[in-house]
Motif scaffolding. Structure first.
Motif, PDB file in Angstrom:
ATOM      1  N   ALA A 155       0.743  -1.244  -0.022  1.00  0.00           N
ATOM      2  CA  ALA A 155      -0.040  -0.052   0.121  1.00  0.00           C
ATOM      3  C   ALA A 155       0.922   1.243   0.006  1.00  0.00           C
ATOM      4  O   ALA A 155       1.959   1.070   0.574  1.00  0.00           O
ATOM      5  N   PRO A 156       0.488   2.284  -0.394  1.00  0.00           N
ATOM      6  CA  PRO A 156       1.138   3.568  -0.534  1.00  0.00           C
ATOM      7  C   PRO A 156       1.140   4.228   1.003  1.00  0.00           C
ATOM      8  O   PRO A 156       0.389   3.740   1.811  1.00  0.00           O
ATOM      9  N   LEU A 157       2.266   4.616   1.405  1.00  0.00           N
ATOM     10  CA  LEU A 157       2.633   5.260   2.658  1.00  0.00           C
ATOM     11  C   LEU A 157       3.222   6.511   2.669  1.00  0.00           C
ATOM     12  O   LEU A 157       4.163   6.927   2.045  1.00  0.00           O
ATOM     13  N   PRO A 158       2.581   7.506   3.240  1.00  0.00           N
ATOM     14  CA  PRO A 158       3.050   8.994   3.343  1.00  0.00           C
ATOM     15  C   PRO A 158       4.312   8.903   4.354  1.00  0.00           C
ATOM     16  O   PRO A 158       4.253   8.451   5.560  1.00  0.00           O
ATOM     17  N   ILE A 159       5.263   9.643   3.850  1.00  0.00           N
ATOM     18  CA  ILE A 159       6.595   9.633   4.667  1.00  0.00           C
ATOM     19  C   ILE A 159       6.903  11.127   4.919  1.00  0.00           C
ATOM     20  O   ILE A 159       7.030  11.779   3.900  1.00  0.00           O
ATOM     21  N   MET A 160       6.947  11.568   6.172  1.00  0.00           N
ATOM     22  CA  MET A 160       7.320  12.862   6.510  1.00  0.00           C
ATOM     23  C   MET A 160       8.762  13.271   6.554  1.00  0.00           C
ATOM     24  O   MET A 160       9.629  12.440   7.365  1.00  0.00           O
ATOM     25  N   LEU A 161       9.299  14.393   6.086  1.00  0.00           N
ATOM     26  CA  LEU A 161      10.429  14.939   6.202  1.00  0.00           C
ATOM     27  C   LEU A 161      10.367  16.004   6.876  1.00  0.00           C
ATOM     28  O   LEU A 161      10.234  17.107   6.362  1.00  0.00           O
ATOM     29  N   PRO A 162      10.948  16.198   8.282  1.00  0.00           N
ATOM     30  CA  PRO A 162      10.814  17.487   9.014  1.00  0.00           C
ATOM     31  C   PRO A 162      11.803  18.436   8.598  1.00  0.00           C
ATOM     32  O   PRO A 162      13.043  17.823   8.468  1.00  0.00           O
ATOM     33  N   ILE A 163      11.664  19.856   8.746  1.00  0.00           N
ATOM     34  CA  ILE A 163      12.484  20.527   8.489  1.00  0.00           C
ATOM     35  C   ILE A 163      12.935  21.460   9.536  1.00  0.00           C
ATOM     36  O   ILE A 163      11.944  21.900  10.111  1.00  0.00           O
ATOM     37  N   TYR A 164      14.048  21.715   9.813  1.00  0.00           N
ATOM     38  CA  TYR A 164      14.385  22.237  11.034  1.00  0.00           C
ATOM     39  C   TYR A 164      15.252  23.606  10.757  1.00  0.00           C
ATOM     40  O   TYR A 164      15.983  24.379  11.659  1.00  0.00           O
ATOM     41  N   ARG A 207       9.919  16.076  17.456  1.00  0.00           N
ATOM     42  CA  ARG A 207      10.527  17.165  18.455  1.00  0.00           C
ATOM     43  C   ARG A 207      10.025  18.597  17.833  1.00  0.00           C
ATOM     44  O   ARG A 207      10.285  18.901  16.524  1.00  0.00           O
ATOM     45  N   ARG A 208       9.569  19.620  18.936  1.00  0.00           N
ATOM     46  CA  ARG A 208       9.057  20.540  18.329  1.00  0.00           C
ATOM     47  C   ARG A 208      10.048  21.727  18.178  1.00  0.00           C
ATOM     48  O   ARG A 208       9.898  22.982  17.416  1.00  0.00           O
ATOM     49  N   ASP A 209      11.173  21.748  18.946  1.00  0.00           N
ATOM     50  CA  ASP A 209      12.182  22.762  19.135  1.00  0.00           C
ATOM     51  C   ASP A 209      12.834  23.104  17.581  1.00  0.00           C
ATOM     52  O   ASP A 209      13.338  22.115  17.089  1.00  0.00           O
ATOM     53  N   LYS A 210      12.594  24.219  17.438  1.00  0.00           N
ATOM     54  CA  LYS A 210      13.220  24.829  16.068  1.00  0.00           C
ATOM     55  C   LYS A 210      12.583  24.150  14.809  1.00  0.00           C
ATOM     56  O   LYS A 210      13.066  24.187  13.721  1.00  0.00           O
ATOM     57  N   SER A 376      19.326   6.471  19.172  1.00  0.00           N
ATOM     58  CA  SER A 376      19.839   7.698  19.316  1.00  0.00           C
ATOM     59  C   SER A 376      19.408   8.683  18.276  1.00  0.00           C
ATOM     60  O   SER A 376      19.160   9.769  18.551  1.00  0.00           O
ATOM     61  N   GLU A 377      19.344   8.209  17.134  1.00  0.00           N
ATOM     62  CA  GLU A 377      18.982   8.989  15.791  1.00  0.00           C
ATOM     63  C   GLU A 377      17.469   9.097  16.069  1.00  0.00           C
ATOM     64  O   GLU A 377      16.657  10.197  15.901  1.00  0.00           O
ATOM     65  N   VAL A 378      16.656   8.306  16.601  1.00  0.00           N
ATOM     66  CA  VAL A 378      15.273   8.377  16.739  1.00  0.00           C
ATOM     67  C   VAL A 378      15.088   9.551  17.840  1.00  0.00           C
ATOM     68  O   VAL A 378      14.179  10.086  17.930  1.00  0.00           O
ATOM     69  N   ARG A 379      15.908   9.445  18.836  1.00  0.00           N
ATOM     70  CA  ARG A 379      15.710  10.471  20.270  1.00  0.00           C
ATOM     71  C   ARG A 379      15.852  11.668  19.641  1.00  0.00           C
ATOM     72  O   ARG A 379      15.168  12.812  20.142  1.00  0.00           O
ATOM     73  N   HIS A 380      16.712  12.014  18.671  1.00  0.00           N
ATOM     74  CA  HIS A 380      17.065  13.316  18.089  1.00  0.00           C
ATOM     75  C   HIS A 380      15.935  13.822  17.348  1.00  0.00           C
ATOM     76  O   HIS A 380      15.854  15.074  17.399  1.00  0.00           O
ATOM     77  N   TYR A 381      15.093  12.965  16.821  1.00  0.00           N
ATOM     78  CA  TYR A 381      13.890  13.788  16.256  1.00  0.00           C
ATOM     79  C   TYR A 381      12.567  13.522  16.803  1.00  0.00           C
ATOM     80  O   TYR A 381      11.613  14.188  16.574  1.00  0.00           O
ATOM     81  N   LEU A 382      12.537  12.779  18.127  1.00  0.00           N
ATOM     82  CA  LEU A 382      11.269  12.604  19.122  1.00  0.00           C
ATOM     83  C   LEU A 382      11.441  13.602  20.038  1.00  0.00           C
ATOM     84  O   LEU A 382      12.281  14.152  20.395  1.00  0.00           O
ATOM     85  N   GLY A 383      10.105  14.168  20.416  1.00  0.00           N
ATOM     86  CA  GLY A 383      10.292  15.222  21.522  1.00  0.00           C
ATOM     87  C   GLY A 383      10.629  14.665  22.875  1.00  0.00           C
ATOM     88  O   GLY A 383      10.727  13.399  22.941  1.00  0.00           O
ATOM     89  N   PRO A 384      11.070  15.575  23.834  1.00  0.00           N
ATOM     90  CA  PRO A 384      11.563  15.221  25.178  1.00  0.00           C
ATOM     91  C   PRO A 384      10.632  14.523  26.115  1.00  0.00           C
ATOM     92  O   PRO A 384      10.984  13.922  26.808  1.00  0.00           O
ATOM     93  N   ASP A 385       9.376  14.861  25.685  1.00  0.00           N
ATOM     94  CA  ASP A 385       8.384  14.220  26.509  1.00  0.00           C
ATOM     95  C   ASP A 385       8.108  12.618  26.029  1.00  0.00           C
ATOM     96  O   ASP A 385       7.276  11.808  26.789  1.00  0.00           O
ATOM     97  N   VAL A 386       8.717  12.260  24.963  1.00  0.00           N
ATOM     98  CA  VAL A 386       8.636  10.773  24.562  1.00  0.00           C
ATOM     99  C   VAL A 386       9.879  10.044  24.897  1.00  0.00           C
ATOM    100  O   VAL A 386      11.228  10.443  24.247  1.00  0.00           O
TER     101      VAL A 386
END
Length: 726
Positions: A155-164, A207-210, A376-386
């Motif tokens: 199936a198609p899957l949307p993939i997000m590329l977050p921009i900081y 992660r919301r910051d920036k 470590s890379e996952v932590r870099h992109y997820l918020g501190p509350d996770v």
């Protein structure tokens, strides 16, 4: 500096756009030639598809008694099975041999994506590399084919590329739009830009910051092992003699009557399950063994140089709450320059992959270093509350990519996965490199070469538009009929429909009655996953011959939660024993082999390693005293350890009943030295590991805490797994 990078990137993209316009004209011609015509050929010109699937025993007999084959394929991964399907649908007499199970290697250990390769397009543009561009173009065409040929498995899957960073927004937007452009009419859905607020709404763990915003693009996702199996089963239905657990011992050669040169004319093989050896002769032998490509080539010529450089890719699976149900995440530039995907899959979250040189082995093992890199890379992109906990890793595996390279190259990150087809002096055809998405095109090129080099009589490729096993009678609402006609749980029905497609009815027909008001049929192997016992029986019909085949490739339980797979093993082995007439000794061997597989190859070893690594017990004195009191509530005789009898005694005193098998499983999770008892030190190690986040969801810890509270408040004790990992 950032502005300069943006300007440089825009200039290079502009240059790449010229190549794109030129390539699109070729792409359109390719699609018209191979797409529309191929679909007509697949429908009108292919041999008749068999209604009944031959048994493995019948397939082995066919290999021994059918005389000379036109094509003999070595390797039962995606490429090998694709070659067998391509050859069979052209009317060629086809055989396929796989020494393990279909998809037992790299093809079942992918990122589960069907994609053109965003990073390859980026490299093509930045380096003005037209070959990389052509590879992406072809992959996007094949992506559309895969989604069409097996819609139940993909199936198609949307993939997000977050921009900081602000400058990255136009830079990545242009690149992603070019990805859409190269796909042309086969673009799944158009990419789009999200504001920061909208990005957080769709991916609240981010992660919301920036955060500036995000770009969303579309690729495909599939169940890789089941897709591979569907290709193999389809080839068998079109007449290919396919056999798993059939090992090639050496190549057979004979002198060419014209030139006098030695030519490959077949193989000597061994049925791994019976030990019987026999010859299979063929006009053309194809080597499609992935990472083992060079070992087969050296059977032909010991002096031939290596053409494959293996690269290990590790993935981990985490609970589903780490990602939205239908939105993936792409980290385009990790701390060491690699790419990490973070994707929802089978109601869990898959993260990966790494990319590092490795040795070729049949049993790759994920390393703690790679697992921690991904976390470590996952932590870099997820918020501190996770809180990204090491203990939430439910499964981990390593797959070996067969990258085609110069043997002197050391940097596997710069390698593409272009495929090459080579022909040796003795006529052995080798297909190497490539990637999952392009398996059909790789098979087409290989069989085209076989026909040309060996003078085989066959037409052009007929697999474009050909539907795979289960696709013909599938519809998005098929699961409703399963619920209504058979009384299956909705979750189980959806799982069967998305795994077996139109063949789901065959599984439902053999599902056992539960004896409950609802569901009427369909006994689960483990409570929290929709896999049912009937799938084990059906898996045997699909050529499953070991417990590992069931937990890893007929179902995906081992890839989703190794603890759950471990608990399901006794039931699976019992069912297979009835179907395959195993003796008690065979059952024990299968059980131990499957446990070894889980322990080493699927990351189960990590669990005990985490507890062993915590042997110093870093707990505060007050916590130690608190946990000791809890432990001694069960260890009333102050023996220093607790057994099932101790636990049962406490539970009986508070009027709680848990069956003995479940208690065995609960204690075994913590019993490091496997002596049938949990010692105080082991319990304190467990609690220390839980505090550090290395272990989560321990049922013993939950049970003992709940029992302690129950004595005061008389509350029920939960014993189900809470999503914790290794």
């Amino acid at each position: 500096m950032a502005f300069q990078k943006a300007v440089k990137g825009t200039a290079l993209i502009g240059g790449g756009a010229i190549a794109t316009v030129f390539g699109l004209s070729q792409f359109s011609e390719y699609r018209n030639k191979h797409g529309a015509l191929g679909q007509v050929e697949a429908e009108e010109g292919a041999p008749v598809r068999k209604e009944h699937l031959p048994t493995r025993e019948q397939q082995i007999a066919a290999l021994q008694s059918s005389g000379e084959f036109d094509v003999l394929v070595i390797g039962g991964g995606a490429t090998g099975c694709g070659c067998a399907l391509d050859a069979a649908t052209r009317g060629l007499k086809t055989a396929l041999l796989e020494r393990d199970d279909f998809s037992s290697g790299t093809s079942s250990r992918s990122t589960k994506l069907i994609h053109g390769g965003v990073r390859y397009l980026q490299k093509a543009i930045m380096n003005l590399d037209f070959e990389q561009y052509r590879m992406v173009k072809e992959a996007l065409e094949e992506r559309a084919h895969l989604l069409h040929s097996a819609p139940h498995l993909s199936a198609p899957l949307p993939i997000m590329l977050p921009i900081y960073k602000w400058w990255q927004l136009p830079y990545y937007w242009v690149g992603i739009k070019m990805y859409d452009l190269v796909a042309g009419s086969q673009c799944l859905k158009s990419s789009y830009v999200l504001t920061k607020a909208r990005a957080l709404e769709l991916f609240p763990m981010l992660r919301r910051d920036k955060l500036v915003g995000a770009i969303v693009y579309y690729d495909g996702q599939h169940n890789d092992a089941r897709m591979n199996l569907a290709i193999a089963l389809t080839a068998a239905r079109y007449g290919a003699a396919t056999a798993n657990y059939t090992e090639v011992r050496h190549l057979l050669k004979s002198a060419d009557t014209g030139s006098g040169r030695q030519r490959v004319c077949g193989v000597r093989c061994r049925d791994v399950l019976t030990g019987k050896e026999f010859d299979v002769r063929a006009k053309c032998v194809i080597n499609a063994t992935g990472p083992f490509t060079d070992s087969v080539r050296k059977m032909d010529d010991q002096e031939v140089p290596n053409i494959c450089q293996p690269s290990a890719g590790v993935h981990i699976v985490m609970p589903g709450y780490y990602s939205p149900d239908n939105m993936g995440l792409l980290d385009p530039a990790t701390s060491d320059g690699r790419v990490i995907f973070f994707l929802p899959w089978e109601k869990m979250t898959i993260a990966g992959t790494t990319d590092s040189p490795t040795d070729v082995t049949s049993h790759p093992i994920p390393t703690e270093e790679d697992i921690n890199f991904i976390l470590s890379e996952v932590r870099h992109y997820l918020g501190p509350d996770v809180e990204v906990r090491r203990g939430d890793v439910l499964a981990a595996w390593s797959g070996i990519r067969p990258l085609v390279t110069n043997p002197d190259s050391k940097d596997t990150q710069s390698l593409s996965r272009n495929h090459v087809v080579t022909v040796s002096d003795s006529g052995l055809i080798t297909i190497a490199g490539g990637k999952w998405t392009t398996y059909r095109a790789m098979a087409r090129d290989t069989i085209d070469t076989a026909i040309r080099e060996h003078g085989l009589k066959a037409g052009s490729c007929r697999t474009m538009g050909l539907q795979l096993e289960g696709a013909q009678d599938w519809s998005p609402t098929l699961y409703i009929r399963l619920v209504q006609d058979y009384g299956l749980e909705s979750e189980v029905a959806q799982h069967l429909a998305s795994t077996y497609g139109g063949k789901a009815f065959e599984v439902a027909k053999i599902a056992q009655v539960t004896g409950k008001r609802w569901p009427i049929v369909g006994k689960r192997l483990v409570s929290e996953f929709p896999y049912i016992e009937a799938e084990v029986v059906y898996g045997v019909k699909e050529y499953a011959r070991t417990a590992v085949d069931i937990i890893s490739r007929r179902t995906r339980l081992a890839f989703l939660n190794v603890q759950a797979a471990h608990e399901a093993l006794p039931t699976i082995v019992d069912i297979m024993a009835r179907e395959l007439n195993w003796c008690e000794q065979k059952k024990k061997e299968q059980l131990e082999a499957a446990k070894t597989f889980l322990y080493y190859e699927m990351g189960y070893k990590v669990k005990t390693d985490q507890l062993t690594d915590s042997s110093e017990i870093s707990l505060a004195p007050s916590d130690i005293e608190r946990y000791k009191k809890r432990f001694h509530m069960f260890d009333k005789d102050k023996k220093g350890f607790i057994t099932i009898v101790d636990v049962q005694g406490v539970l009986q005193s508070i009027s709680v009943q848990i069956d003995e098998d479940t208690l065995h499983e609960i204690l075994n999770e913590v019993d490091l030295n496997k002596n049938g008892q949990v010692e105080l030190n082991e319990f304190l190690q467990l609690m220390s590991a839980i505090q550090k986040g290395r272990v989560s969801g321990s049922r013993l810890a939950v049970l003992m805490k709940s029992a302690e509270e129950k004595l005061r408040r008389r509350q029920p004790i939960p014993v189900d797994r809470s999503g914790g990992g290794l």
